[in-house]
Design a protein around this motif. Structure first.
Motif, PDB file in Angstrom:
ATOM      1  N   HIS A 127       0.824  -0.944   0.542  1.00  0.00           N
ATOM      2  CA  HIS A 127      -0.109  -0.287  -0.257  1.00  0.00           C
ATOM      3  C   HIS A 127       0.881   1.393   0.253  1.00  0.00           C
ATOM      4  CE1 HIS A 127      -3.664  -2.166   1.740  1.00  0.00           C
ATOM      5  NE2 HIS A 127      -2.993  -3.263   2.141  1.00  0.00           N
ATOM      6  N   GLN A 142     -10.627   8.219   3.765  1.00  0.00           N
ATOM      7  CA  GLN A 142     -10.298   7.751   2.250  1.00  0.00           C
ATOM      8  C   GLN A 142     -10.607   8.543   0.833  1.00  0.00           C
ATOM      9  OE1 GLN A 142      -7.835   5.770   3.041  1.00  0.00           O
ATOM     10  NE2 GLN A 142      -8.433   4.361   1.510  1.00  0.00           N
ATOM     11  N   THR A 231      -4.120   3.244  -0.134  1.00  0.00           N
ATOM     12  CA  THR A 231      -4.328   3.449  -1.240  1.00  0.00           C
ATOM     13  C   THR A 231      -5.219   1.458  -0.892  1.00  0.00           C
ATOM     14  OG1 THR A 231      -2.504   2.542  -1.797  1.00  0.00           O
ATOM     15  CG2 THR A 231      -2.698   4.137  -1.893  1.00  0.00           C
ATOM     16  N   PRO A 232      -5.755   1.536  -2.066  1.00  0.00           N
ATOM     17  CA  PRO A 232      -6.077   0.194  -2.017  1.00  0.00           C
ATOM     18  C   PRO A 232      -4.260  -0.966  -2.120  1.00  0.00           C
ATOM     19  CG  PRO A 232      -7.749   1.132  -3.504  1.00  0.00           C
ATOM     20  CD  PRO A 232      -6.604   2.381  -2.735  1.00  0.00           C
TER      21      PRO A 232
END
Length: 305
Positions: A127, A142, A231-232
């Motif tokens: 990530h 997010q 982040t994803p």
């Protein structure tokens, strides 16, 4: 944002990067090496993603450990920038390199016969983190939209975790990854990003999560810097071996190196010292297909040909 729009935005970011990226400078002479083994050494290198003193300590420790385990002479050669690591791998001046996802794909595309050797356990679920200066008043979220109006810095221009994937995830939320006030900055490394956000030179930035976690645990993150978003996941760092090393040191070298990395264990104090410096509990097997997403984005950007 549609796939076409995302591609167009990322392509614009890449064009800006290509116009302003410096030509890689030659790497400096070998700075650390083992005294074990004989003949031409296995020359290892890495993208300069952290402070040079941190990298010197890490790869000197690794070179000694690898030499003891393999019986090979092992030398670490520092490089000046990400592009230099790819170039020196292509020319055979570096045998085994710790690349990020993007530079690893670049290196393999430019070097027929290069082989993926291993990645850390954390690299199959990696990530990036967006950070902000506390003066912005922003708290964890997010939603990346509030970053659009801030002075923002990436890391190196060809960093997977410090530029490529963050730009991709920004675009997925409908933001222009190069549309920050005055245009984005490029700090050159994850440590430098933290320093620039702490000083207020930039109000926000992005870096890899492993550096954020390790610096936070060591108490080295300025209180003026706050974690904003994560982040994803994506695949990232991995070891890549060049064909010239196999020609020089033998066909069993890839398996020998794989056995070394996969055999490192936290139960052994010497191994644990290496793993701790890499921020991992173990190395694991990997394959080229794990980096297909990075390759696709890199090709959209014109960073991989």
């Amino acid at each position: 944002m549609t796939g076409t729009a995302t591609s167009a935005v990322l392509a614009g970011l890449a064009a800006c990067s290509r116009r302003t990226s410096p030509v890689p400078a030659p790497a400096s002479p070998a700075a650390a090496g083992s005294t074990t083994g004989s003949g031409a050494p296995l020359t290892i290198g890495a993208i300069p993603d952290q402070d040079p003193e941190v990298l010197q300590r890490l790869y000197a420790t690794l070179a000694d450990s690898m030499a003891r385990a393999s019986g090979l002479a092992v030398a670490y050669r520092p490089v000046t920038d990400y592009g230099a690591a790819v170039s020196l791998f292509r020319t055979g001046d570096l045998d085994l390199v710790w690349f990020g996802g993007l530079t690893g794909v670049q290196a393999r595309s430019q070097t027929p016969g290069a082989r993926v050797i291993a990645q850390r356990d954390i690299d199959e679920d990696f990530h990036s983190v967006f950070v902000v200066n506390t003066a912005t008043g922003l708290t964890a979220s997010q939603d990346l939209a509030p970053l659009a109006d801030l002075r923002f810095t990436y890391g190196s221009r060809t960093s997977t975790s410090g530029a490529l994937m963050p730009a991709y995830f920004l675009s997925r939320q409908g933001l222009d990854p190069r549309g920050f006030p005055g245009g984005p900055g490029y700090s050159g490394s994850h440590d430098a990003t933290l320093q620039l956000v702490a000083s207020g030179s930039y109000q926000a930035g992005v870096l890899n999560e492993q550096v954020w976690t390790s610096r936070s645990a060591a108490g080295e993150v300025d209180p003026a810097v706050r974690l904003y978003a994560r982040t994803p996941a994506y695949h990232d760092y991995h070891w890549v071996l060049g064909p010239q090393a196999v020609d020089r040191l033998g066909e069993d070298l890839p398996q020998q190196l794989s056995d070394y990395f996969l055999g490192l264990t936290v139960a052994d104090p010497d191994d644990a010292a290496v793993l701790d410096l890499f921020g991992a509990r173990r190395f694991i097997a990997t394959q080229e297909s794990n980096y297909d997403q990075i390759q696709q984005i890199g090709e959209q950007l014109g960073l991989i040909t």
